[in-house]
Motif scaffolding. Structure first.
Motif, PDB file in Angstrom:
ATOM      1  N   GLY A   1       9.402   8.993  -9.564  1.00 58.04           N
ATOM      2  CA  GLY A   1       7.980   9.270  -9.730  1.00 58.04           C
ATOM      3  C   GLY A   1       7.132   8.575  -8.686  1.00 58.04           C
ATOM      4  O   GLY A   1       6.164   9.142  -8.172  1.00 58.04           O
ATOM      5  N   GLU A   2       7.497   7.341  -8.351  1.00 55.31           N
ATOM      6  CA  GLU A   2       6.754   6.608  -7.328  1.00 55.31           C
ATOM      7  C   GLU A   2       6.921   7.276  -5.966  1.00 55.31           C
ATOM      8  O   GLU A   2       5.957   7.376  -5.185  1.00 55.31           O
ATOM      9  CB  GLU A   2       7.224   5.158  -7.280  1.00 55.31           C
ATOM     10  N   PHE A   3       8.147   7.726  -5.659  1.00 52.58           N
ATOM     11  CA  PHE A   3       8.380   8.401  -4.388  1.00 52.58           C
ATOM     12  C   PHE A   3       7.538   9.671  -4.279  1.00 52.58           C
ATOM     13  O   PHE A   3       6.905   9.928  -3.254  1.00 52.58           O
ATOM     14  CB  PHE A   3       9.862   8.771  -4.251  1.00 52.58           C
ATOM     15  N   LEU A   4       7.529  10.471  -5.327  1.00 53.85           N
ATOM     16  CA  LEU A   4       6.770  11.722  -5.311  1.00 53.85           C
ATOM     17  C   LEU A   4       5.283  11.467  -5.131  1.00 53.85           C
ATOM     18  O   LEU A   4       4.595  12.181  -4.402  1.00 53.85           O
ATOM     19  CB  LEU A   4       7.025  12.495  -6.606  1.00 53.85           C
ATOM     20  N   THR A   5       4.781  10.420  -5.790  1.00 52.28           N
ATOM     21  CA  THR A   5       3.357  10.092  -5.676  1.00 52.28           C
ATOM     22  C   THR A   5       3.010   9.644  -4.264  1.00 52.28           C
ATOM     23  O   THR A   5       2.008  10.086  -3.680  1.00 52.28           O
ATOM     24  CB  THR A   5       2.998   8.983  -6.680  1.00 52.28           C
ATOM     25  N   VAL A   6       3.831   8.773  -3.701  1.00 51.70           N
ATOM     26  CA  VAL A   6       3.589   8.270  -2.341  1.00 51.70           C
ATOM     27  C   VAL A   6       3.657   9.408  -1.324  1.00 51.70           C
ATOM     28  O   VAL A   6       2.806   9.516  -0.428  1.00 51.70           O
ATOM     29  CB  VAL A   6       4.616   7.170  -1.989  1.00 51.70           C
ATOM     30  N   LEU A   7       4.640  10.280  -1.459  1.00 51.59           N
ATOM     31  CA  LEU A   7       4.771  11.401  -0.529  1.00 51.59           C
ATOM     32  C   LEU A   7       3.600  12.363  -0.646  1.00 51.59           C
ATOM     33  O   LEU A   7       3.063  12.843   0.359  1.00 51.59           O
ATOM     34  CB  LEU A   7       6.087  12.138  -0.794  1.00 51.59           C
ATOM     35  N   ALA A   8       3.181  12.645  -1.886  1.00 46.57           N
ATOM     36  CA  ALA A   8       2.074  13.586  -2.090  1.00 46.57           C
ATOM     37  C   ALA A   8       0.771  13.051  -1.502  1.00 46.57           C
ATOM     38  O   ALA A   8      -0.031  13.815  -0.958  1.00 46.57           O
ATOM     39  CB  ALA A   8       1.903  13.869  -3.581  1.00 46.57           C
ATOM     40  N   GLU A   9       0.551  11.765  -1.600  1.00 50.36           N
ATOM     41  CA  GLU A   9      -0.716  11.183  -1.154  1.00 50.36           C
ATOM     42  C   GLU A   9      -0.789  11.001   0.354  1.00 50.36           C
ATOM     43  O   GLU A   9      -1.886  10.869   0.907  1.00 50.36           O
ATOM     44  CB  GLU A   9      -0.923   9.827  -1.839  1.00 50.36           C
ATOM     45  N   ASN A  10       0.354  10.995   1.044  1.00 53.07           N
ATOM     46  CA  ASN A  10       0.334  10.624   2.462  1.00 53.07           C
ATOM     47  C   ASN A  10       0.958  11.650   3.401  1.00 53.07           C
ATOM     48  O   ASN A  10       0.901  11.456   4.618  1.00 53.07           O
ATOM     49  CB  ASN A  10       1.064   9.290   2.653  1.00 53.07           C
TER      50      ASN A  10
ATOM     51  N   SER B   1       0.832  -1.201   0.000  1.00 49.69           N
ATOM     52  CA  SER B   1       0.000   0.000   0.000  1.00 49.69           C
ATOM     53  C   SER B   1       0.868   1.253   0.000  1.00 49.69           C
ATOM     54  O   SER B   1       2.050   1.221   0.362  1.00 49.69           O
ATOM     55  CB  SER B   1      -0.912   0.018   1.237  1.00 49.69           C
ATOM     56  N   GLY B   2       0.244   2.360  -0.398  1.00 47.68           N
ATOM     57  CA  GLY B   2       0.954   3.629  -0.390  1.00 47.68           C
ATOM     58  C   GLY B   2       1.360   4.053   1.006  1.00 47.68           C
ATOM     59  O   GLY B   2       2.429   4.633   1.211  1.00 47.68           O
ATOM     60  N   LYS B   3       0.526   3.739   2.001  1.00 51.81           N
ATOM     61  CA  LYS B   3       0.849   4.105   3.382  1.00 51.81           C
ATOM     62  C   LYS B   3       2.056   3.338   3.889  1.00 51.81           C
ATOM     63  O   LYS B   3       2.895   3.882   4.620  1.00 51.81           O
ATOM     64  CB  LYS B   3      -0.360   3.852   4.281  1.00 51.81           C
ATOM     65  N   GLU B   4       2.139   2.057   3.532  1.00 57.40           N
ATOM     66  CA  GLU B   4       3.309   1.262   3.923  1.00 57.40           C
ATOM     67  C   GLU B   4       4.577   1.823   3.285  1.00 57.40           C
ATOM     68  O   GLU B   4       5.627   1.927   3.931  1.00 57.40           O
ATOM     69  CB  GLU B   4       3.119  -0.200   3.512  1.00 57.40           C
ATOM     70  N   LYS B   5       4.489   2.190   2.021  1.00 53.69           N
ATOM     71  CA  LYS B   5       5.657   2.734   1.330  1.00 53.69           C
ATOM     72  C   LYS B   5       6.049   4.094   1.909  1.00 53.69           C
ATOM     73  O   LYS B   5       7.239   4.402   2.045  1.00 53.69           O
ATOM     74  CB  LYS B   5       5.363   2.857  -0.166  1.00 53.69           C
TER      75      LYS B   5
END
Length: 249
Positions: free
Chosen positions: A144-153, A114-118
């Motif tokens: 790109g994955e890091f930016l998405t995970v950080l932005a969402e959480n 999940s994004g929260k786990e990441k």
């Protein structure tokens, strides 16, 4: 007789294995890029997916036939114990944090669902460790994955930690190339992330600014408030510098 100060053989072996794994991954991704170009994929998204899936291997007949399948499809799930107490806890299969890019890539792909786990995984590592792990190379698609995970959480209490992560990533090799290869959705996530960071900085400064000179009762409060305001101003300046670095308008 061992030479004083010489590195341990076990440490040298780990570094050698990590370097070999990183070289293999780079060669695999480059081969996937050339294959995608030869195929003439119609969009960048398809090109990106081919590169991200370059580590996958096709199934063989022995993997699908027989009395029982012996292929361990999800090695992380097979070792799962009790479910985590919180949605944002790191899975228990990760008994230690990665020290190399190969270990990070393995854990990021296999064990974090999940994004929260990441997100929690990135915070646990911190900017300094991430900068060290990816000093030689930041794998294709990870930025790109890091930016998405950080932005969402991201939340207000994690602002400084997220800024440190962004600063460390901007210092990795081929950062500019990884930035150019962001998809449109990832660029939008980057803009969203920095928008949230700027909003957090403004909120902190507004909350710490006195409404009037007589608003401070104790003698030490003005000095403490000035210190906090200087800290927030520095944080806002870091956000603006990173926005320029990440090409966010």
């Amino acid at each position: 007789m061992a030479v004083p100060g010489a590195p341990e053989p076990a440490a040298l072996e780990r570094e050698l294995r990590a370097a070999v794994a990183a070289d293999e991954r780079r060669a695999r991704e480059e081969a996937a890029k050339l294959r995608a170009l030869r195929q003439g994929v119609p969009s960048y998204e398809e090109f990106r997916n081919i590169v991200l899936a370059s580590h996958l291997k096709p199934l063989e007949k022995k993997d699908k036939m027989g009395d029982r399948m012996k292929v361990l499809w999800n090695p992380c799930a097979a070792r799962t114990k009790a479910p985590p107490a919180s949605d944002v806890e790191i899975p228990q299969e990760l008994d230690r944090l990665p020290g190399t890019s190969a270990e990070f890539y393995r854990d990021w792909r296999r064990c974090l669902k999940s994004g929260k786990e990441k997100y929690q995984f990135l915070l646990e590592l911190g900017g300094e460790a991430l900068g060290r792990i990816f000093q030689a190379d930041l794998g294709f698609g990870l930025l790109g994955e890091f930016l998405t995970v950080l932005a969402e959480n991201i939340c207000h209490g994690d602002r400084d930690a997220v800024l440190q992560i962004l600063q460390s990533l901007s210092g990795t090799k081929r950062f500019g190339l990884n930035l150019d290869l962001l998809s449109e959705s990832e660029k939008e996530s980057s803009r969203d992330l920095f928008g949230k960071l700027r909003s957090m900085s403004r909120d902190s400064r507004s909350a710490g600014w006195p409404s009037s000179p007589t608003g401070c009762g104790a003698e030490g409060e003005p000095q403490l408030m000035d210190t906090n305001l200087l800290k927030e101003a520095k944080g806002e300046r870091v956000v603006m510098e990173l926005m320029e670095c990440y090409q966010v308008n």
